[in-house]
Enzyme design. Sequence first.
Site, PDB file in Angstrom:
ATOM      1  N   GLU A 206       0.807  -1.218   0.000  1.00  0.00           N
ATOM      2  CA  GLU A 206       0.000   0.000   0.000  1.00  0.00           C
ATOM      3  C   GLU A 206       0.839   1.266   0.000  1.00  0.00           C
ATOM      4  O   GLU A 206       0.334   2.351   0.245  1.00  0.00           O
ATOM      5  CB  GLU A 206      -0.966  -0.030   1.184  1.00  0.00           C
ATOM      6  CG  GLU A 206      -1.905  -1.233   1.065  1.00  0.00           C
ATOM      7  CD  GLU A 206      -2.855  -1.394   2.230  1.00  0.00           C
ATOM      8  OE1 GLU A 206      -2.804  -0.568   3.158  1.00  0.00           O
ATOM      9  OE2 GLU A 206      -3.656  -2.342   2.194  1.00  0.00           O
ATOM     10  N   LYS A 341     -15.677  -1.318   2.435  1.00  0.00           N
ATOM     11  CA  LYS A 341     -14.939  -1.811   1.270  1.00  0.00           C
ATOM     12  C   LYS A 341     -15.968  -2.359   0.293  1.00  0.00           C
ATOM     13  O   LYS A 341     -16.637  -3.348   0.602  1.00  0.00           O
ATOM     14  CB  LYS A 341     -13.974  -2.922   1.675  1.00  0.00           C
ATOM     15  CG  LYS A 341     -12.819  -2.462   2.552  1.00  0.00           C
ATOM     16  CD  LYS A 341     -12.003  -3.652   3.019  1.00  0.00           C
ATOM     17  CE  LYS A 341     -10.756  -3.233   3.778  1.00  0.00           C
ATOM     18  NZ  LYS A 341     -10.063  -4.393   4.376  1.00  0.00           N
TER      19      LYS A 341
END
Length: 433
Positions: A206, A341
């Site tokens: 990430e 999400k």
Amino acid sequence: MGFHIYEIKARQIIDSRGNPTVEADVILEDGTYGRAAVPSGASTGINEAVELRDGDKSVYMGKGVLKAIENIKNIIAPELEGMSALNQVAIDRKMLELDGTPTKEKLGANAILAVSMATAKAAAKYLGLRPYQYLGAYKANILPTPMCNIINGGAHSDNSVDFQEFMIMPIGAKTFSEAIRMAAEVFHTLKGILSGKGYATSVGDEGGFAPNLKSNEEACEVIIEAIKKAGYEPGKDIAIALDPATSELYDPKTKKYVLKWSTKEKLTSEQMVEYWAKWVEKYPIISIEDGMAEEDWDGWKKLTDKIGNKIQLVGDDLFVTNTSFLKKGIEMGVANSILIKVNQIGTLTETFEAVEMAKKAGYTAIVSHRSGETEDTTIADLVVALGTGQIKTGSLSRTDRIAKYNQLIRIEEELETTAEYHGKSVFYSIKQK
């Protein structure tokens, strides 16, 4: 009329980890089209909607998504072609009906979500609107306080840190653009500090650094050092947010949390709660996500009772963006926030329902990326449309992460004087000091 779905195309593309994922185009009668690509996670909740993979080990190590693509072409497309793209709820419900399983295992959440998002983008384009304007209408003017991942551990790296993500939140910024500048300055300062200490400055999935630190505590300490050195006050200008991803550390047989990358300690639920309580006293932490394991509801309750009035406690694996799990959490008084999400649940409609339920219960909601991302920026528009005021989309490096931040900078510019950045006041689910 032009706004009906004429054709749906789907293809296998590559995500930020080099794994295949699904991309779909929804084309309307007048030639307008929307395109969306689906992300995937490294650490996944056991109750998440199913990401359909081919399983053929000779192709992409079994991670191909051609079955999901065939499902779009052969099952979803024939049913949706001719339907109005302006009726998102009807589109999503039709796909849920075609799948017919609680976890979308028949068609695959990756197939369903790609079409759901692409439909919304096609509809927005048809109406001459941005996706955030189409999905959020007049309420879409709040820019999110970002959670910027700057140190990776756990499943997202290969080092001695147990906890998956150490993030910074520029709570003292006045605008989103300023928040990104502050975060970038800390990111670069941290790189210099790590390098000076002899640590590697390679980045994880990430975009955060993944140094081989000596302890979990050292991660917080170097972040605080970087915040100060960059000219900011820890806790006032910039706070720390954590995602320890403790479901990855939990042994359901012994009901212990194993700090397997550092001290090898085995902690009971009570000890894990005390661990976090001490950290919250010691460090300027404002948010902890998945502080307890998804199976450990009793532990979650103890954690919420202990520090839920001091910081934001976010359920990710616990709730998996699912209203049935969120409802249970609200009834039990567990956590005070939900991570959103889109690929955990699989449609935009269900995503909106989860956020609405959270807000009604006084829970905050944070729109999130996954560790396997693409250049798709739908979640940037989505966070503004939903008005959740918080986004988690990685570090200040890697284009798959930066794409979302840059889209939000454009949206802020477009909104001009109506754009709002709420900073610390987004934490309405905890008592403000």
